[in-house]
Motif scaffolding. Structure first.
Motif, PDB file in Angstrom:
ATOM      1  N   MET A 157     -29.647  46.478 -26.008  1.00  0.00           N
ATOM      2  CA  MET A 157     -28.428  46.336 -25.780  1.00  0.00           C
ATOM      3  C   MET A 157     -28.070  45.988 -24.457  1.00  0.00           C
ATOM      4  O   MET A 157     -28.833  45.883 -23.527  1.00  0.00           O
ATOM      5  N   ILE A 158     -26.805  45.664 -24.365  1.00  0.00           N
ATOM      6  CA  ILE A 158     -26.201  45.637 -22.878  1.00  0.00           C
ATOM      7  C   ILE A 158     -26.168  46.451 -22.112  1.00  0.00           C
ATOM      8  O   ILE A 158     -25.411  47.509 -22.654  1.00  0.00           O
ATOM      9  N   SER A 159     -26.695  46.724 -20.880  1.00  0.00           N
ATOM     10  CA  SER A 159     -26.504  47.781 -20.200  1.00  0.00           C
ATOM     11  C   SER A 159     -25.049  47.842 -19.428  1.00  0.00           C
ATOM     12  O   SER A 159     -24.415  46.881 -19.110  1.00  0.00           O
ATOM     13  N   GLY A 160     -24.539  49.202 -19.064  1.00  0.00           N
ATOM     14  CA  GLY A 160     -23.578  49.378 -18.427  1.00  0.00           C
ATOM     15  C   GLY A 160     -22.231  49.666 -19.170  1.00  0.00           C
ATOM     16  O   GLY A 160     -21.250  49.756 -18.930  1.00  0.00           O
ATOM     17  N   ILE A 172     -18.869  41.526 -26.041  1.00  0.00           N
ATOM     18  CA  ILE A 172     -19.163  40.072 -26.366  1.00  0.00           C
ATOM     19  C   ILE A 172     -18.557  39.278 -25.108  1.00  0.00           C
ATOM     20  O   ILE A 172     -19.390  38.571 -24.413  1.00  0.00           O
ATOM     21  N   TRP A 173     -17.366  39.717 -24.269  1.00  0.00           N
ATOM     22  CA  TRP A 173     -17.128  39.210 -23.205  1.00  0.00           C
ATOM     23  C   TRP A 173     -18.009  39.578 -22.167  1.00  0.00           C
ATOM     24  O   TRP A 173     -18.409  38.545 -21.167  1.00  0.00           O
ATOM     25  N   LYS A 183     -24.288  32.919 -16.356  1.00  0.00           N
ATOM     26  CA  LYS A 183     -24.522  32.777 -15.188  1.00  0.00           C
ATOM     27  C   LYS A 183     -25.435  31.744 -14.694  1.00  0.00           C
ATOM     28  O   LYS A 183     -25.425  31.171 -13.494  1.00  0.00           O
ATOM     29  N   ASP A 184     -26.410  31.312 -15.509  1.00  0.00           N
ATOM     30  CA  ASP A 184     -27.310  30.206 -15.182  1.00  0.00           C
ATOM     31  C   ASP A 184     -27.028  29.021 -15.837  1.00  0.00           C
ATOM     32  O   ASP A 184     -27.768  28.070 -15.513  1.00  0.00           O
ATOM     33  N   GLY A 185     -25.813  28.776 -16.319  1.00  0.00           N
ATOM     34  CA  GLY A 185     -25.171  27.844 -16.817  1.00  0.00           C
ATOM     35  C   GLY A 185     -25.409  27.263 -18.393  1.00  0.00           C
ATOM     36  O   GLY A 185     -24.962  26.478 -18.900  1.00  0.00           O
ATOM     37  N   LYS A 186     -26.137  28.167 -18.949  1.00  0.00           N
ATOM     38  CA  LYS A 186     -26.482  28.025 -20.500  1.00  0.00           C
ATOM     39  C   LYS A 186     -27.003  29.283 -21.130  1.00  0.00           C
ATOM     40  O   LYS A 186     -27.449  30.138 -20.410  1.00  0.00           O
ATOM     41  N   ILE A 187     -26.685  28.867 -22.428  1.00  0.00           N
ATOM     42  CA  ILE A 187     -26.964  30.204 -23.202  1.00  0.00           C
ATOM     43  C   ILE A 187     -28.206  30.142 -24.163  1.00  0.00           C
ATOM     44  O   ILE A 187     -28.363  29.220 -24.904  1.00  0.00           O
ATOM     45  N   THR A 188     -29.309  31.164 -24.022  1.00  0.00           N
ATOM     46  CA  THR A 188     -30.527  30.720 -24.646  1.00  0.00           C
ATOM     47  C   THR A 188     -30.590  31.547 -25.915  1.00  0.00           C
ATOM     48  O   THR A 188     -29.612  32.464 -26.024  1.00  0.00           O
ATOM     49  N   THR A 248     -30.274  38.907 -28.254  1.00  0.00           N
ATOM     50  CA  THR A 248     -29.874  40.254 -27.296  1.00  0.00           C
ATOM     51  C   THR A 248     -28.155  40.650 -27.858  1.00  0.00           C
ATOM     52  O   THR A 248     -28.056  41.976 -27.914  1.00  0.00           O
ATOM     53  N   LEU A 249     -27.216  39.711 -27.750  1.00  0.00           N
ATOM     54  CA  LEU A 249     -25.918  39.992 -28.056  1.00  0.00           C
ATOM     55  C   LEU A 249     -26.016  40.619 -29.728  1.00  0.00           C
ATOM     56  O   LEU A 249     -25.442  41.501 -30.051  1.00  0.00           O
ATOM     57  N   VAL A 250     -26.474  39.886 -30.539  1.00  0.00           N
ATOM     58  CA  VAL A 250     -26.785  40.187 -32.091  1.00  0.00           C
ATOM     59  C   VAL A 250     -27.364  41.838 -32.391  1.00  0.00           C
ATOM     60  O   VAL A 250     -26.800  42.441 -32.916  1.00  0.00           O
TER      61      VAL A 250
END
Length: 82
Positions: free
Chosen positions: A1-4, A48-49, A57-62, A68-70
């Motif tokens: 999960m995304i923290s915060g 999602i946002w 942040k690093d310029g690309k989505i791995t 992690t999003l899924v």
């Protein structure tokens, strides 16, 4: 999960659950259901946002970031079903 996001998720679910449980009129119950659905959509859109902002942040989505999003979305859906 995304923290915060835990606090926002708890607030969204709490407001939705309380407002739905307190309605006695059928019309108000439908309105409350609509608010609950809208609240869930807003929480999901925020997740999602936030993920997109952190992933870019690093310029690309791995692929790992997508996984992690899924996983986070699956957890949200499981929580909503319960």
């Amino acid at each position: 999960m995304i923290s915060g996001n835990d606090n926002l998720d708890l607030v969204c679910v709490g407001v939705s659950a309380v407002s739905t449980a307190l309605q006695t009129s059928e019309v108000f119950s439908y309105i409350s259901l609509g608010i609950t659905i809208l609240s869930s959509v807003v929480c999901l859109a925020y997740r999602i946002w936030k993920w997109y902002k952190d992933a870019k942040k690093d310029g690309k989505i791995t692929p790992e970031e997508i996984d992690t999003l899924v996983e986070g979305v699956k957890d949200d859906i499981t929580d909503a079903k319960e």
